[in-house]
Design an enzyme around this catalytic site. Sequence first.
Site, PDB file in Angstrom:
ATOM      1  CG  HIS A  54      11.659   0.038  13.808  1.00 16.51           C
ATOM      2  ND1 HIS A  54      12.703   0.823  13.393  1.00 16.51           N
ATOM      3  CD2 HIS A  54      11.111  -0.454  12.668  1.00 16.51           C
ATOM      4  CE1 HIS A  54      12.781   0.819  12.079  1.00 16.51           C
ATOM      5  NE2 HIS A  54      11.824   0.048  11.610  1.00 16.51           N
TER       6      HIS A  54
ATOM      7  CG  ASN B 112      14.941   3.959   9.062  1.00 12.33           C
ATOM      8  OD1 ASN B 112      15.886   3.412   8.497  1.00 12.33           O
ATOM      9  ND2 ASN B 112      13.765   3.378   9.207  1.00 12.33           N
TER      10      ASN B 112
ATOM     11  CD  GLU C 154      15.325   2.268  15.829  1.00 13.85           C
ATOM     12  OE1 GLU C 154      16.324   2.939  15.579  1.00 13.85           O
ATOM     13  OE2 GLU C 154      14.257   2.397  15.186  1.00 13.85           O
TER      14      GLU C 154
ATOM     15  CB  SER D 173       9.767   2.006   9.078  1.00 18.05           C
ATOM     16  OG  SER D 173       9.504   0.709   8.741  1.00 18.05           O
TER      17      SER D 173
HETATM   18  N1  LIG Z   1      10.083  -4.347   5.197  1.00 20.59           N
HETATM   19  C1  LIG Z   1      10.947  -3.778   6.012  1.00 20.59           C
HETATM   20  O1  LIG Z   1      12.168  -3.746   5.773  1.00 20.59           O
HETATM   21  C2  LIG Z   1      10.455  -3.180   7.299  1.00 20.59           C
HETATM   22  C3  LIG Z   1      11.375  -3.008   8.356  1.00 20.59           C
HETATM   23  C4  LIG Z   1      10.897  -2.508   9.573  1.00 20.59           C
HETATM   24  C5  LIG Z   1       9.562  -2.162   9.712  1.00 20.59           C
HETATM   25  N2  LIG Z   1       8.696  -2.323   8.640  1.00 20.59           N
HETATM   26  C6  LIG Z   1       7.276  -1.975   8.870  1.00 20.59           C
HETATM   27  O2  LIG Z   1       6.562  -3.177   9.117  1.00 20.59           O
HETATM   28  C7  LIG Z   1       5.232  -3.074   8.606  1.00 20.59           C
HETATM   29  C8  LIG Z   1       4.966  -4.206   7.631  1.00 20.59           C
HETATM   30  O3  LIG Z   1       5.906  -4.168   6.594  1.00 20.59           O
HETATM   31  P1  LIG Z   1       6.177  -5.421   5.637  1.00 20.59           P
HETATM   32  O4  LIG Z   1       7.374  -5.099   4.846  1.00 20.59           O
HETATM   33  O5  LIG Z   1       6.104  -6.674   6.431  1.00 20.59           O
HETATM   34  O6  LIG Z   1       4.882  -5.323   4.692  1.00 20.59           O
HETATM   35  P2  LIG Z   1       4.213  -6.489   3.823  1.00 20.59           P
HETATM   36  O7  LIG Z   1       3.505  -5.816   2.728  1.00 20.59           O
HETATM   37  O8  LIG Z   1       5.181  -7.570   3.532  1.00 20.59           O
HETATM   38  O9  LIG Z   1       3.110  -7.109   4.831  1.00 20.59           O
HETATM   39  C9  LIG Z   1       2.008  -6.392   5.295  1.00 20.59           C
HETATM   40  C10 LIG Z   1       0.871  -7.381   5.562  1.00 20.59           C
HETATM   41  O10 LIG Z   1      -0.165  -6.684   6.240  1.00 20.59           O
HETATM   42  C11 LIG Z   1      -1.397  -7.117   5.702  1.00 20.59           C
HETATM   43  N3  LIG Z   1      -2.368  -6.069   5.973  1.00 20.59           N
HETATM   44  C12 LIG Z   1      -2.504  -4.869   5.351  1.00 20.59           C
HETATM   45  N4  LIG Z   1      -3.486  -4.162   5.918  1.00 20.59           N
HETATM   46  C13 LIG Z   1      -3.980  -4.916   6.942  1.00 20.59           C
HETATM   47  C14 LIG Z   1      -4.980  -4.704   7.919  1.00 20.59           C
HETATM   48  N5  LIG Z   1      -5.681  -3.559   7.959  1.00 20.59           N
HETATM   49  N6  LIG Z   1      -5.227  -5.677   8.815  1.00 20.59           N
HETATM   50  C15 LIG Z   1      -4.514  -6.844   8.780  1.00 20.59           C
HETATM   51  N7  LIG Z   1      -3.571  -7.083   7.873  1.00 20.59           N
HETATM   52  C16 LIG Z   1      -3.283  -6.132   6.971  1.00 20.59           C
HETATM   53  C17 LIG Z   1      -1.132  -7.382   4.249  1.00 20.59           C
HETATM   54  O11 LIG Z   1      -2.102  -8.274   3.719  1.00 20.59           O
HETATM   55  C18 LIG Z   1       0.266  -7.955   4.294  1.00 20.59           C
HETATM   56  O12 LIG Z   1       0.251  -9.360   4.381  1.00 20.59           O
HETATM   57  C19 LIG Z   1       5.121  -1.676   8.017  1.00 20.59           C
HETATM   58  O13 LIG Z   1       4.618  -0.809   9.012  1.00 20.59           O
HETATM   59  C20 LIG Z   1       6.573  -1.332   7.692  1.00 20.59           C
HETATM   60  O14 LIG Z   1       6.796   0.068   7.675  1.00 20.59           O
HETATM   61  C21 LIG Z   1       9.117  -2.842   7.464  1.00 20.59           C
END
Ligand SMILES: NC(=O)c1ccc[n+]([C@@H]2O[C@H](COP(=O)([O-])OP(=O)(O)OC[C@H]3O[C@@H](n4cnc5c(N)ncnc54)[C@H](O)[C@@H]3O)[C@@H](O)[C@H]2O)c1
Length: 509
Positions: free
Chosen positions: A145, A195, A157, A124
Amino acid sequence: MQPALASDRVVAIAGAGAMGSGIAQVAAAAGHRVQLFDANASAVAQAIAGVQAAFEQLAAKGKLDAAAAHAAQARLLPATTVNDLAGSGLVIEAIVEDLAAKQQLFRDLEARVSPDCLLASNTSSLSITAIAAGLKSPARLAGLHFFNPAPRMPLVEVISGLITDPEVTGTLHSTMLAWGKTPVMARSTPGFIVNRIARPYYGEALRLLLEGASDSATLDAIFREAGGFRLGPFELMDLIGLDVNLAVSKSVWSAFSNDPRYAPSLIQEELVAAGFLGRKSGRGFYTYGEGAPVPQANSLPTQALPASPLVFADAPLASALSKRLQARGLPFQHADTSPDGRVAEAGGAALYLTDGRSATERAARKGVANTLIVDLALDYDSATRLAIAAAQQCSPAALAAGVGLLQAAGFAVSRLADVPGLAVMRTVCMLANEGAEAVYQQVCDVPAVDQAMRLGTNYPRGPLAWADQIGLKQVRRVLGNLARSYGEDRYRISPLLAHKVFSRTRFHA
Ligand SMILES: NC(=O)c1ccc[n+]([C@@H]2O[C@H](COP(=O)([O-])OP(=O)(O)OC[C@H]3O[C@@H](n4cnc5c(N)ncnc54)[C@H](O)[C@@H]3O)[C@@H](O)[C@H]2O)c1
């Protein structure tokens, strides 16, 4: 147009959390075999179970036929190591938001996957250029994204880093279309499109609260009922989480070298410091849980319709007033030309649309003591509430008369302190200015701004189309008056907006 990724190519999802599992659902529904990988093996099992349940629900609701749901379920495959992902045609990374962790993962992946495998990050806030920097072929990595929840939010995106190969973003763009998404192209810059351009929605609301314009419940009601936004800024921040929202603001602010346009708010800092994080902690701008008070917007008490009100010309507010009074069978007079841009007169009060000056300043400059300023509405014909401010010089009787006129036309009226630009006008002008700035700085094009904000944040109208509708001269006037009123660089006008005004062109033809 680049062809989409063939549906027989495997899509790998690295990071099976909230976003990874949603993206896996989208890819499986589109016909790909999907491998899910996570550092935490139980996250993979949980994600697969969750997505399978989602397919079952879709089938139960009749949104997907049972055979298709079964087939999609069968396409979800667990992976235990990065080695397992070697055969994929596209890897979408959705692991923790940490640059070093993402760089390491992509280096590990690059060593295993075939040269034609596309690499995409769902980050993000991190720079796509920086994520790609450690790779042997950084040109193969782009941003993809998705918005949360990925299966329901149509926008994606597609982000290119400094040296991303246009063929890669082209293929991702076509692939997102094939998956039923609405992709918009953007350059990797802080906050990408959504964002970044959304910052003023929170920033201006927080300033209005800081300046005592009104309380959060009243401001939220104004944004919903006059602005046409689905959620007001405070209830939205409570839903997102004040800590998450503040972190995005701070990351955009810092990435733009502390540009005052994006400066975080003291109020939000305080709430986060207190642990008031919004819905998830039971308290943010509002309190939640059993027995919590239902937020009530302040509306002024009902006033009588003054004798012989006068409505001028046919600007949107005036024409709506005429129509609404007429529909209610109420008496008023109509005049074709307004002496000084006033929209209406009632019982000695003159009502004007806000131009970014306070009512008090406008009253002093025009020598019209009984000045009332009215805020912007998305559509004055259907709005149920309007915000107003009264000049300090305005008499109570004139204020009551002006309010009575608006109430007679069917608006609930919320009085704000006499802040420049009121609430909706100032915020929409700032959203449009930010959209113009993103276009000016080559982040994306005009249609992408409006499409991204409508689909990524559910805004009722794209900010640039909205600016066209308000009139770009008026938008520039509002911003110029805000800049002068506050003496702050925050309200400086985007050169692109100024250019449009000088060339008498619009954002949309
Ligand atoms: N949550 C949102 O609203 C949102 C929206 C758009 C983008 N994002 C982006 O998406 C990504 C994930 O966000 P999320 O909310 O799903 O997080 P989350 O915490 O729900 O999930 C992340 C997962 O990644 C795993 N993980 C962490 N490090 C790892 C590694 N080195 N190798 C493999 N697995 C690993 C964790 O165990 C976890 O299951 C981030 O980059 C976040 O910025 C989030």
